[in-house]
Design an enzyme around this catalytic site. Sequence first.
Site, short mmCIF file in Angstrom:
data_model
loop_
_atom_site.label_atom_id
_atom_site.label_comp_id
_atom_site.label_asym_id
_atom_site.label_seq_id
_atom_site.Cartn_x
_atom_site.Cartn_y
_atom_site.Cartn_z
N GLU A 146 0.80 -1.22 0.00
CA GLU A 146 0.00 0.00 0.00
C GLU A 146 0.84 1.28 0.00
O GLU A 146 0.86 2.03 0.99
CB GLU A 146 -0.97 0.01 1.19
CG GLU A 146 -2.05 -1.05 1.09
CD GLU A 146 -3.15 -0.89 2.12
OE1 GLU A 146 -2.94 -0.25 3.14
OE2 GLU A 146 -4.24 -1.43 1.89
N GLU A 317 -6.89 -7.63 -0.51
CA GLU A 317 -7.37 -7.68 0.88
C GLU A 317 -8.85 -7.34 0.87
O GLU A 317 -9.22 -6.23 0.50
CB GLU A 317 -6.62 -6.68 1.76
CG GLU A 317 -5.12 -6.94 1.84
CD GLU A 317 -4.39 -5.91 2.71
OE1 GLU A 317 -5.05 -5.14 3.43
OE2 GLU A 317 -3.16 -5.87 2.63
C1 GAL Z 1 -4.56 -2.47 4.97
C2 GAL Z 1 -3.15 -3.03 5.13
C3 GAL Z 1 -3.12 -4.26 6.00
C4 GAL Z 1 -3.95 -4.04 7.23
C5 GAL Z 1 -5.35 -3.68 6.83
C6 GAL Z 1 -6.30 -3.49 7.99
O1 GAL Z 1 -4.54 -1.11 4.69
O2 GAL Z 1 -2.58 -3.34 3.88
O3 GAL Z 1 -1.79 -4.56 6.34
O4 GAL Z 1 -3.38 -3.05 8.01
O5 GAL Z 1 -5.32 -2.48 6.11
O6 GAL Z 1 -7.59 -3.16 7.54
#
Ligand code: GAL
Length: 635
Positions: A146, A317
Amino acid sequence: MSMTMQRTLGTCYYPEHWPEEMWKEDASRMSKAGLTWVRIGEFAWSKLEPKPGELDFGWLDRAMDVLQKADLQVVLGTPTATPPRWMLDKHPDMLAVDASGNPRKFGSRRHYCFSHPGYREESKRITKLLAERYGKRVAAWQTDNEYGCHDTVISYSEPARFAFQQWLKEQYGTVKALNKAWGNVFWSMEYDDFSQIELPNLTVTEPNPAHSHAFRRFSSDQVVTFNRIQADEIRLHSSAPISHNYMGRITDFDHFDVGNDLDFATWDSYPLGFLEDRVGASPEQQRAYAKQGDPDFQAFHHDLYRTVGQGRWWVMEQQPGPVNWAPYNPAPLPGMVRLWSWEAFAHGAETVNYFRWRQASFAQEQMHSGLLRPDNQDAPAMAEVIKVAQELKDAPAVEPPFAQVALVFDYKADWAWSVQPHGLDLSYFDLVFSYYKALRRNGLTVDIIAPNHKDFSQYKLTLVPGLIHFPSSLKKELGQLNSLIIYGPRTGARDKDFNITPPLPPSLPNIDVKVSYVESLRPDSPLELSNGGSVIAYTESLEGIAPIFLETKSKKTIAVKENNIIYCGSWLDDDGLDKLMSIACTEAKIPTQHMPEGVRVTQTRAEEFWFNYSQKEVETKYGSISPAGILRHAV
Ligand code: GAL
């Protein structure tokens, strides 16, 4: 993209967080649930290199053995978002610096400045070590994690200042040319040498917008270079495809530029966190969609990242339950995890990965759910994930949406709007998103395209709102089209150095219109349109011979139309935009349908998907859809 590629699921796993004895059981549960991908490694630098040069890859070898034995394909992340503490002893000036001049310290993550040459070397070194060792073993790569998260693209560090001066020299050649391009005669801001040019923070009042905008372009280029160094290194040792996991509404670097160095795009989708944190929804909308997320925000990014990935993209994710980082963190309505997953597939995703496998019982993200609870029992999302995995077994292969409407999105325009907004909260992202939402309320499937797009033959309607600097290549492409084009406010308003383009903007092909002056409006002073809807926030005064297309009740011209071109020089509210889109679509012979509140539709060439984001059962022409329900049929 291969047309026979199957839609797949996966999860984000941190073997370094759990005792080794648990790995085998974890892997076999993943596989039993129907997952086929696992992403690992992206924060594990301190475990891979506990001391400078002292490497420990044994645990990662073993973790990969276990996962691969369970038939899971591995995505390996480079761990450069989390440099270990010893790195700071080696490179004390590697931290990013905020606008007030304070270093952004160690103790969380993303504690580095993209311009630091020493850290770039370290990032290249660890990438090389991983690529040499695992290049033939992994199925895909993720660079870093990110870029831009926690506002980390812009850094006012000394290494950034030095690199900015070099960058300016390359862009302008001589300081005289820079002075002229920026208009530095204004307020005696002229420089004698590139070495005098500071970063545009801590000035007495606003810096020259040309200076600020150049710094934004430079900062984006630093991310592109940082990423390219890793991608080039990986390619020397691996033929597995490379991606990066982008975010929702992060516009501080040009994702199209980063995407050009990668094989596919991925992004991290947290619909409930986004609704609270960055959609910009009204309090009523936030309440109505608190457990479902905004009906358009995820789709917008799916469509954007499909282009960033040149057709290939994943959700890396996916939110599985409450997150930990928004002002309020509700649990999703039952069914939403399945809906979000299917919506990604409807927009052409190859894979949806859930973040994370097991909820952490330590450190910052203890209040972030996973597919498993900390006690190893299934969390509520697990049943929905298993259901999606079963549904995927006889679903068609990966298929992109089929759109007749194109919407141009430009990161550089976003920086320009934010450098000189001219009205509180005027944001390019919000403007483009408001056009997107209006299209979707009219039941349309949309492609979001880059400003260097070439082939417009599939589109009956192209929308270009707010493209402040209108590149000549795009102007040429659009100038040749016979299909309908709508240009929105501020298109062509500045050249690339932030000057008003002579004689007056917007200088568009095939339409005679000039913006004589612009105004921003108070939120309590909308201008009512003559046939429904209002102008809010921003309006331009238009002159020229192009006939009036929209006007206010008091006869102010809002949009004009000549040939196949509409120029709308104002910011319209939802009703105004709905009106504009429906008239435009009738003219462009694009069938529209008025969507029930919270329901959205997406079409591919093979299937049509209806998604119900509302909390009510909704009737459609194909039958009723329950809250969080999906209706899917072949076309
Ligand atoms: C994303 C990140 C992850 C985790 C997640 C939590 O932004 O890539 O590592 O922190 O958020 O929602």
